[in-house]
Design a protein around this motif. Structure first.
Motif, PDB file in Angstrom:
ATOM      1  N   VAL A   8       0.867  -1.284  -0.070  1.00 16.04           N
ATOM      2  CA  VAL A   8       0.061  -0.075  -0.019  1.00 16.04           C
ATOM      3  C   VAL A   8       0.869   1.257   0.117  1.00 16.04           C
ATOM      4  N   PHE A   9       0.686   2.158  -0.920  1.00 13.57           N
ATOM      5  CA  PHE A   9       1.420   3.379  -0.960  1.00 13.57           C
ATOM      6  C   PHE A   9       0.522   4.643  -0.572  1.00 13.57           C
ATOM      7  N   GLU A  10       1.170   5.722  -0.354  1.00 11.94           N
ATOM      8  CA  GLU A  10       0.503   6.889  -0.223  1.00 11.94           C
ATOM      9  C   GLU A  10       1.333   7.707  -1.265  1.00 11.94           C
ATOM     10  N   LEU A  11       0.554   8.700  -2.027  1.00 12.23           N
ATOM     11  CA  LEU A  11       1.153   9.512  -3.057  1.00 12.23           C
ATOM     12  C   LEU A  11       1.418  11.065  -2.552  1.00 12.23           C
ATOM     13  N   ILE A  12       2.816  11.536  -2.608  1.00 11.58           N
ATOM     14  CA  ILE A  12       3.121  12.720  -2.077  1.00 11.58           C
ATOM     15  C   ILE A  12       3.507  13.703  -3.345  1.00 11.58           C
ATOM     16  N   ARG A  13       3.019  14.865  -3.328  1.00  8.45           N
ATOM     17  CA  ARG A  13       3.407  15.780  -4.439  1.00  8.45           C
ATOM     18  C   ARG A  13       4.406  16.686  -3.766  1.00  8.45           C
ATOM     19  N   ILE A  14       5.297  16.734  -4.509  1.00 10.99           N
ATOM     20  CA  ILE A  14       6.396  17.568  -4.052  1.00 10.99           C
ATOM     21  C   ILE A  14       6.647  19.140  -4.669  1.00 10.99           C
ATOM     22  N   ALA A  82       2.488  -0.042   3.664  1.00  9.31           N
ATOM     23  CA  ALA A  82       1.793  -1.257   4.554  1.00  9.31           C
ATOM     24  C   ALA A  82       2.224  -2.416   3.465  1.00  9.31           C
ATOM     25  N   PRO A  83       2.609  -3.544   3.801  1.00  6.92           N
ATOM     26  CA  PRO A  83       2.614  -4.171   5.115  1.00  6.92           C
ATOM     27  C   PRO A  83       3.768  -3.700   6.097  1.00  6.92           C
ATOM     28  N   SER A  84       3.633  -3.710   7.238  1.00  8.20           N
ATOM     29  CA  SER A  84       4.624  -3.535   8.430  1.00  8.20           C
ATOM     30  C   SER A  84       5.892  -4.104   8.005  1.00  8.20           C
ATOM     31  N   TYR A  85       5.796  -5.355   7.704  1.00  8.00           N
ATOM     32  CA  TYR A  85       6.954  -6.283   7.581  1.00  8.00           C
ATOM     33  C   TYR A  85       7.722  -6.116   6.289  1.00  8.00           C
ATOM     34  N   HIS A  86       7.296  -5.335   5.389  1.00  5.96           N
ATOM     35  CA  HIS A  86       8.080  -5.113   4.120  1.00  5.96           C
ATOM     36  C   HIS A  86       9.387  -4.581   4.423  1.00  5.96           C
ATOM     37  N   PRO A  87      10.576  -5.146   3.669  1.00  3.40           N
ATOM     38  CA  PRO A  87      11.721  -4.424   3.626  1.00  3.40           C
ATOM     39  C   PRO A  87      11.955  -2.838   3.295  1.00  3.40           C
TER      40      PRO A  87
END
Length: 128
Positions: A8-14, A82-87
């Motif tokens: 799961v990602f969140e998108l950030i506009r810079i 997410a997930p919290s265990y992802h490297p």
């Protein structure tokens, strides 16, 4: 979550703002969160590794269900939440290439593909 959409990602506009010293300060706005997708990290070539070259970490990201009102552009950032265990949890990836599929933009079931590069930050860098 479907088996092939494992992150799961969140998108950030810079954006950049001027500071008092005449420099620039990076700021960002979270455009949307909860984008489900898949990330595939590409390995550098063996020749690059043998020569000792520092190669950027590049990956292909496939997202599904991006709202039609959200436009993802080059230089936007994706943060894996997410997930919290992802490297790569909480790692930021800068979008360097956008591939739009040949379908209507209002098709919410459509997949979108991006080429991203991992952003290397120092420990002292502030997170917005």
């Amino acid at each position: 979550m479907p088996e092939h959409l494992v992150v799961v990602f969140e998108l950030i506009r810079i954006a950049w703002q001027d500071d008092v010293g005449g420099g620039g300060v990076e700021t960002g706005t979270v455009m949307t969160s909860g984008l489900r997708g898949h990330i595939n990290v590409l390995n550098p070539s063996q020749m690059s590794l043998e020569q000792g070259l520092e190669t950027p970490v590049i990956a292909d990201v496939i997202l599904r269900g991006v709202p039609p009102q959200i436009t993802i552009r080059e230089s936007d950032q994706l943060r894996l939440i997410a997930p919290s265990y992802h490297p790569f949890i909480n790692e930021r990836w800068e979008v360097v290439g956008v591939t739009d599929p040949p379908m209507h933009p209002a098709n919410r079931r459509g997949f979108r593909k991006f080429r991203v590069e991992r952003i290397e930050r120092t420990r002292g860098a502030t997170q917005f």
